[in-house]
Design an enzyme around this catalytic site. Sequence first.
Site, PDB file in Angstrom:
ATOM      1  N   TYR A 128      67.322 100.322  18.798  1.00 33.60           N
ATOM      2  CA  TYR A 128      67.680  99.402  17.705  1.00 33.60           C
ATOM      3  C   TYR A 128      69.159  99.540  17.377  1.00 33.60           C
ATOM      4  CZ  TYR A 128      67.575  96.793  13.362  1.00 33.60           C
ATOM      5  OH  TYR A 128      67.812  95.853  12.400  1.00 33.60           O
ATOM      6  N   ASP A 185      87.607  78.713  20.534  1.00 30.12           N
ATOM      7  CA  ASP A 185      86.238  78.608  21.012  1.00 30.12           C
ATOM      8  C   ASP A 185      86.379  78.811  22.513  1.00 30.12           C
ATOM      9  OD1 ASP A 185      83.848  77.898  22.138  1.00 30.12           O
ATOM     10  OD2 ASP A 185      83.442  76.288  20.712  1.00 30.12           O
ATOM     11  N   PHE A 188      71.374  64.291  16.695  1.00 33.21           N
ATOM     12  CA  PHE A 188      71.122  63.968  18.104  1.00 33.21           C
ATOM     13  C   PHE A 188      69.999  64.792  18.715  1.00 33.21           C
ATOM     14  CE2 PHE A 188      73.225  67.779  19.725  1.00 33.21           C
ATOM     15  CZ  PHE A 188      74.024  68.121  18.645  1.00 33.21           C
ATOM     16  N   PHE A 224      83.411  70.024  17.910  1.00 33.42           N
ATOM     17  CA  PHE A 224      82.140  70.231  18.587  1.00 33.42           C
ATOM     18  C   PHE A 224      81.058  70.245  17.519  1.00 33.42           C
ATOM     19  CE2 PHE A 224      78.554  72.489  20.340  1.00 33.42           C
ATOM     20  CZ  PHE A 224      78.289  71.647  21.398  1.00 33.42           C
ATOM     21  N   THR A 225      79.880  69.739  17.867  1.00 35.51           N
ATOM     22  CA  THR A 225      78.811  69.498  16.884  1.00 35.51           C
ATOM     23  C   THR A 225      78.520  70.714  15.991  1.00 35.51           C
ATOM     24  OG1 THR A 225      77.225  70.036  18.629  1.00 35.51           O
ATOM     25  CG2 THR A 225      77.698  67.699  18.261  1.00 35.51           C
ATOM     26  N   LYS A 240      77.304  79.713  28.721  1.00 34.17           N
ATOM     27  CA  LYS A 240      78.074  78.880  29.665  1.00 34.17           C
ATOM     28  C   LYS A 240      78.783  79.788  30.682  1.00 34.17           C
ATOM     29  CE  LYS A 240      77.474  75.957  26.010  1.00 34.17           C
ATOM     30  NZ  LYS A 240      76.783  76.340  24.767  1.00 34.17           N
TER      31      LYS A 240
HETATM   32  N1  F0G Z   1      81.067  75.630  21.389  1.00 30.87           N
HETATM   33  C1  F0G Z   1      81.002  74.812  22.441  1.00 30.87           C
HETATM   34  C2  F0G Z   1      82.243  74.272  23.028  1.00 30.87           C
HETATM   35  C3  F0G Z   1      79.752  74.459  22.975  1.00 30.87           C
HETATM   36  O1  F0G Z   1      79.704  73.635  24.020  1.00 30.87           O
HETATM   37  C4  F0G Z   1      78.579  74.983  22.383  1.00 30.87           C
HETATM   38  C5  F0G Z   1      77.267  74.619  22.885  1.00 30.87           C
HETATM   39  C6  F0G Z   1      78.703  75.825  21.288  1.00 30.87           C
HETATM   40  C7  F0G Z   1      79.963  76.138  20.817  1.00 30.87           C
HETATM   41  C8  F0G Z   1      77.512  76.396  20.584  1.00 30.87           C
HETATM   42  O2  F0G Z   1      76.951  77.397  21.331  1.00 30.87           O
HETATM   43  O3  F0G Z   1      74.686  76.533  21.917  1.00 30.87           O
HETATM   44  O4  F0G Z   1      75.264  78.934  22.178  1.00 30.87           O
HETATM   45  O5  F0G Z   1      74.978  77.971  19.934  1.00 30.87           O
HETATM   46  N2  F0G Z   1      77.086  73.669  23.658  1.00 30.87           N
HETATM   47  C9  F0G Z   1      75.828  73.278  24.274  1.00 30.87           C
HETATM   48  C10 F0G Z   1      76.058  72.067  25.109  1.00 30.87           C
HETATM   49  C11 F0G Z   1      74.691  73.137  23.307  1.00 30.87           C
HETATM   50  O6  F0G Z   1      75.080  71.555  25.646  1.00 30.87           O
HETATM   51  O7  F0G Z   1      77.196  71.635  25.264  1.00 30.87           O
HETATM   52  P1  F0G Z   1      75.388  77.715  21.342  1.00 30.87           P
END
Ligand code: F0G
Length: 460
Positions: free
Chosen positions: A73, A216, A451, A125-126, A259
């Site tokens: 842990y 990022d 989305f 980014f979303t 990624k």
């Molecule tokens: N930053 C970038 C540039 C991303 O593309 C993503 C995730 C995140 C942050 C968030 O990371 O999913 O590990 O919480 N992108 C995925 C995509 C969901 O399909 O582009 P996460």
Amino acid sequence: MANRSWAEPYKIKMVEPIRMTTREYRQEAIKEAGYNTFLLKAEDVYIDLLTDSGTSAMSDYQWAGLMLGDEAYAGSKSFYHLVDAVRDVYGYEELIPTHQGRGAEHILSQILIKPGDVVPGNMYFTTTRFHQEYAGGSFVDVIIDEAHQPDSEHPFKGNIDLAKLQAVIDEYGADRIPYVSFESDVNLAGGQPASMANYREVFEFCTKHGILVMLDATRALENAYFIQQREGGYHDKSVGEILAEICSYSDGATVSSKKDNLVNIGGFLALRDAELARRARALLVAFEGLHTYGGMSGRDMEALARGIYEMVENDDHVAARVGQVQYLGDKLIKAGVPIVRPVGGHGIFLDAAAILPHLPQTDFPAEALTAALYVDAGVRGMERGIVSAGRDPATGDHHYPKLELVRLAIPRRVYTQAHMDVTAESVVSVYQDREAINGLRFTYEPSELRFFQARFEPLS
Ligand code: F0G
């Protein structure tokens, strides 16, 4: 080795069967999924290009690491392997592990953003923007104009425009800007890199104004590869050296390890400042887990540490990864299909606005094109347009992004060139029948990150 084809720098040791369904079956499946490819069952997909996130194939060495994961842990051996990997490869001293990228974004936003603050970034980014707004901040786009032009061949469309950044400072004052959010290989611009010159300039500029730079660095490896290929003075440097230099122009980074890092789950926040890291760890225990696992199991951390070293072990890995994306992109360009140029690092972005000029943006052309592509041959992509952009929290109206795209993201080390051929054939055939594609309307619109779970029906 002039005029020789290149091949993937690995051979396949384990396979997972996939199956092609009938067109009628897929028509029914997409209808049941509310015309949203996020709501399809994966087993109904033939070639899954929904995302490059968490979909990589791990190496035998990473799988072996799973068996060695230390599940203590507190103070797991695997955690310390991860600390070493992040320090050795990215160059950050302070590691805060999280369950995935958005966990790191949440912690970073909570420790740095106060209500009323402004966070400039190179395209949103979303999840990143969600966490900035959730912490009371607002996001301002400072990416160069070319990033919003699908056919601009600018080699570094991910660059930050320093004049736009200066304008944000002039309007709000530097003390309302906790940090600049600098994404590498900008996802929603089409996987477009920033140049080393820009990383350096932005860091110098921000440091002068007392503003932090937070990367990022989710796809910083792919960005490093583009710098090696396109920027003077970097051809003879390894991608590992270039990656470390990118990170040297920052105060910290959030990373979704799903990624570049070649694992199926995981992420981290990395910082230089020990006091900031202390504040991050204090929140981490409430939201993610203890500071030596942060939501990952020991085996996740072990596989991740190995993935981080592996991605920079030699340049062949990233060259083949980006090369495969380029291969698909070249086929589509040759067939005259409008896509974002230059071809990006992690996928192909179809220009739905150019492909479906008969549909206004409020009829969700990219969502409709994504659904049509699935029906054609079982290839699953993702909408990256007005639906992904969501609504402005202040006015309630849609954000209207200039880019209305369908992303075909390529998982790392998963598909072969033949899968790319089938994908290209399907895209070309849908493109030829594009006039038959109707718009969509919402039957269910979630209030946050809509989305993912939105449902639609065809307009006629
Ligand atoms: N930053 C970038 C540039 C991303 O593309 C993503 C995730 C995140 C942050 C968030 O990371 O999913 O590990 O919480 N992108 C995925 C995509 C969901 O399909 O582009 P996460």
